[in-house]
Design a protein around this motif. Structure first.
Motif, mmCIF file in Angstrom:
data_model
loop_
_atom_site.group_PDB
_atom_site.id
_atom_site.type_symbol
_atom_site.label_atom_id
_atom_site.label_comp_id
_atom_site.label_asym_id
_atom_site.label_seq_id
_atom_site.Cartn_x
_atom_site.Cartn_y
_atom_site.Cartn_z
ATOM 1 N N THR A 5 -22.149 -4.857 -26.031
ATOM 2 C CA THR A 5 -21.616 -3.543 -26.387
ATOM 3 C C THR A 5 -22.124 -2.475 -25.425
ATOM 4 O O THR A 5 -23.252 -2.520 -24.957
ATOM 5 C CB THR A 5 -21.987 -3.123 -27.826
ATOM 6 N N ILE A 6 -21.248 -1.537 -25.121
ATOM 7 C CA ILE A 6 -21.610 -0.326 -24.385
ATOM 8 C C ILE A 6 -21.211 0.853 -25.254
ATOM 9 O O ILE A 6 -20.033 0.998 -25.599
ATOM 10 C CB ILE A 6 -20.895 -0.241 -23.021
ATOM 11 N N ASN A 7 -22.181 1.661 -25.640
ATOM 12 C CA ASN A 7 -21.932 2.797 -26.538
ATOM 13 C C ASN A 7 -21.209 2.349 -27.807
ATOM 14 O O ASN A 7 -20.266 3.002 -28.263
ATOM 15 C CB ASN A 7 -21.126 3.883 -25.812
ATOM 16 N N ASP A 8 -21.650 1.208 -28.348
ATOM 17 C CA ASP A 8 -21.115 0.619 -29.581
ATOM 18 C C ASP A 8 -19.689 0.101 -29.435
ATOM 19 O O ASP A 8 -19.049 -0.251 -30.434
ATOM 20 C CB ASP A 8 -21.188 1.620 -30.747
ATOM 21 N N GLN A 9 -19.188 0.035 -28.212
ATOM 22 C CA GLN A 9 -17.870 -0.533 -27.952
ATOM 23 C C GLN A 9 -18.048 -1.957 -27.428
ATOM 24 O O GLN A 9 -18.803 -2.194 -26.489
ATOM 25 C CB GLN A 9 -17.119 0.310 -26.904
ATOM 26 N N VAL A 10 -17.369 -2.912 -28.043
ATOM 27 C CA VAL A 10 -17.468 -4.300 -27.600
ATOM 28 C C VAL A 10 -16.725 -4.464 -26.277
ATOM 29 O O VAL A 10 -15.572 -4.049 -26.137
ATOM 30 C CB VAL A 10 -16.890 -5.264 -28.652
ATOM 31 N N VAL A 11 -17.410 -5.050 -25.316
ATOM 32 C CA VAL A 11 -16.808 -5.276 -24.001
ATOM 33 C C VAL A 11 -17.025 -6.724 -23.594
ATOM 34 O O VAL A 11 -17.871 -7.428 -24.153
ATOM 35 C CB VAL A 11 -17.413 -4.337 -22.926
ATOM 36 N N GLU A 12 -16.245 -7.155 -22.613
ATOM 37 C CA GLU A 12 -16.384 -8.501 -22.068
ATOM 38 C C GLU A 12 -16.565 -8.402 -20.560
ATOM 39 O O GLU A 12 -15.938 -7.579 -19.900
ATOM 40 C CB GLU A 12 -15.164 -9.357 -22.387
ATOM 41 N N HIS A 25 -15.250 -1.128 -15.100
ATOM 42 C CA HIS A 25 -14.061 -1.902 -15.458
ATOM 43 C C HIS A 25 -13.379 -1.315 -16.695
ATOM 44 O O HIS A 25 -12.155 -1.324 -16.799
ATOM 45 C CB HIS A 25 -14.452 -3.359 -15.699
ATOM 46 N N TYR A 26 -14.200 -0.794 -17.608
ATOM 47 C CA TYR A 26 -13.667 -0.217 -18.842
ATOM 48 C C TYR A 26 -13.488 1.306 -18.752
ATOM 49 O O TYR A 26 -13.193 1.951 -19.756
ATOM 50 C CB TYR A 26 -14.573 -0.564 -20.028
ATOM 51 N N GLY A 27 -13.680 1.874 -17.585
ATOM 52 C CA GLY A 27 -13.489 3.310 -17.406
ATOM 53 C C GLY A 27 -14.584 4.162 -18.014
ATOM 54 O O GLY A 27 -14.359 5.348 -18.301
ATOM 55 N N LEU A 28 -15.766 3.581 -18.192
ATOM 56 C CA LEU A 28 -16.897 4.312 -18.776
ATOM 57 C C LEU A 28 -17.746 4.887 -17.654
ATOM 58 O O LEU A 28 -18.163 4.157 -16.751
ATOM 59 C CB LEU A 28 -17.730 3.388 -19.661
ATOM 60 N N HIS A 29 -18.014 6.186 -17.717
ATOM 61 C CA HIS A 29 -18.688 6.868 -16.616
ATOM 62 C C HIS A 29 -20.200 6.694 -16.652
ATOM 63 O O HIS A 29 -20.847 6.919 -17.667
ATOM 64 C CB HIS A 29 -18.364 8.364 -16.649
ATOM 65 N N CYS A 48 -28.176 5.772 -12.137
ATOM 66 C CA CYS A 48 -27.324 4.955 -13.004
ATOM 67 C C CYS A 48 -28.096 4.345 -14.173
ATOM 68 O O CYS A 48 -27.647 3.361 -14.758
ATOM 69 C CB CYS A 48 -26.642 3.855 -12.185
ATOM 70 N N VAL A 49 -29.245 4.924 -14.518
ATOM 71 C CA VAL A 49 -30.032 4.382 -15.629
ATOM 72 C C VAL A 49 -29.238 4.385 -16.932
ATOM 73 O O VAL A 49 -28.423 5.276 -17.177
ATOM 74 C CB VAL A 49 -31.355 5.155 -15.834
ATOM 75 N N VAL A 50 -29.465 3.372 -17.727
ATOM 76 C CA VAL A 50 -28.895 3.269 -19.074
ATOM 77 C C VAL A 50 -30.008 2.784 -20.003
ATOM 78 O O VAL A 50 -31.041 2.301 -19.548
ATOM 79 C CB VAL A 50 -27.693 2.291 -19.123
ATOM 80 N N GLU A 51 -29.763 2.918 -21.302
ATOM 81 C CA GLU A 51 -30.749 2.468 -22.283
ATOM 82 C C GLU A 51 -30.322 1.130 -22.862
ATOM 83 O O GLU A 51 -29.193 0.971 -23.335
ATOM 84 C CB GLU A 51 -30.907 3.495 -23.394
ATOM 85 N N LEU A 52 -31.227 0.172 -22.819
ATOM 86 C CA LEU A 52 -31.012 -1.145 -23.409
ATOM 87 C C LEU A 52 -31.759 -1.196 -24.727
ATOM 88 O O LEU A 52 -32.974 -1.022 -24.761
ATOM 89 C CB LEU A 52 -31.533 -2.226 -22.449
ATOM 90 N N TYR A 75 -26.524 1.831 -23.899
ATOM 91 C CA TYR A 75 -26.111 3.208 -24.147
ATOM 92 C C TYR A 75 -26.232 3.984 -22.840
ATOM 93 O O TYR A 75 -27.273 3.985 -22.198
ATOM 94 C CB TYR A 75 -26.951 3.833 -25.261
ATOM 95 N N THR A 76 -25.126 4.624 -22.462
ATOM 96 C CA THR A 76 -25.049 5.238 -21.132
ATOM 97 C C THR A 76 -25.444 6.706 -21.091
ATOM 98 O O THR A 76 -25.665 7.251 -20.011
ATOM 99 C CB THR A 76 -23.617 5.118 -20.573
ATOM 100 N N ASP A 77 -25.521 7.358 -22.266
ATOM 101 C CA ASP A 77 -25.783 8.803 -22.248
ATOM 102 C C ASP A 77 -26.644 9.234 -23.432
ATOM 103 O O ASP A 77 -26.466 10.323 -23.975
ATOM 104 C CB ASP A 77 -24.449 9.562 -22.262
ATOM 105 N N SER A 78 -27.582 8.380 -23.808
ATOM 106 C CA SER A 78 -28.465 8.685 -24.931
ATOM 107 C C SER A 78 -29.456 9.773 -24.531
ATOM 108 O O SER A 78 -29.618 10.080 -23.345
ATOM 109 C CB SER A 78 -29.228 7.424 -25.344
#
Length: 201
Positions: A5-12, A25-29, A48-52, A75-78
């Motif tokens: 999941t990215i931002n609670d959205q299921v992705v593959e 790929h999913y258009g997430l900035h 490009c840090v994100v939270e795991l 999570y990309t913008d926590s």
């Protein structure tokens, strides 16, 4: 395919993809300055840090180099990510205060000044290494390198001498995220190589 999941959205994602590649790929900035699809990632700018997250546990990772894995939560913008990016942008404002791209991105995060020491107010190179990597990996010329250490580190030709290995293709100018290479280009290249045609003497 790998599901997470990215931002609670299921992705593959395909095996071998990074978190950043999947997000794009999913258009997430996710903001980046040192990343380009044409060359290998280096994680130099860290923007490009994100939270795991895993339950109550979490850590910040760089998405351009972090491989996807089944079931991870990104999570990309926590708030934690935003705080880290503000620190990084303050450091970049000190390193390359003349770079408009850095100032504009910093302003988006409310960062208009830095608490870190500015060595050169006219510096616009963030030492991301994109020019070095494109010259080596795509062009194959290896006409650019980073020389020196710490505050003395800079982009320059090997041994600080203009090199005939530069083919003046302009790839380094195109890939530079701040435009800093424009004022360094003439310093890098030596005399253009003359290729004689058939029958020439």
């Amino acid at each position: 395919m790998i599901k997470f999941t990215i931002n609670d959205q299921v992705v593959e994602a395909q095996p071998g993809w990074t978190v950043l590649e999947t997000a794009r790929h999913y258009g997430l900035h996710i903001p980046t300055l040192c990343y380009h699809e044409a060359v290998s990632p280096s994680g130099a700018c860290r923007l490009c840090v994100v939270e795991l997250r895993d339950g109550d546990w979490s850590k910040v990772v760089i998405s351009c180099m972090y491989p996807v894995a089944e079931g991870i939560n990104i999570y990309t913008d926590s708030p934690k990510v935003q705080n880290v990016r503000r620190w990084i942008l303050e450091m970049l404002l000190a390193q390359c205060p003349a770079a408009k791209e850095v100032r504009d991105l910093a302003a988006q995060y409310g960062v208009t000044k830095t608490r870190f020491k500015i060595n050169d107010p006219n510096e616009d190179c963030m030492l991301c290494g994109l020019c070095v990597r494109v010259c080596e990996e795509v062009v194959g010329a290896k006409a650019i390198s980073t020389v020196g250490r710490g505050a003395h580190k800079q982009v320059a030709p090997p041994y600080m001498q203009p090199t005939d290995d530069c083919v003046a293709c302009g790839s380094c100018l195109t890939i530079c995220p701040t435009g800093a290479m424009a004022r360094r280009f003439d310093m890098l290249r030596g005399k253009p190589k003359v290729i004689l045609g058939a029958g020439s003497k």
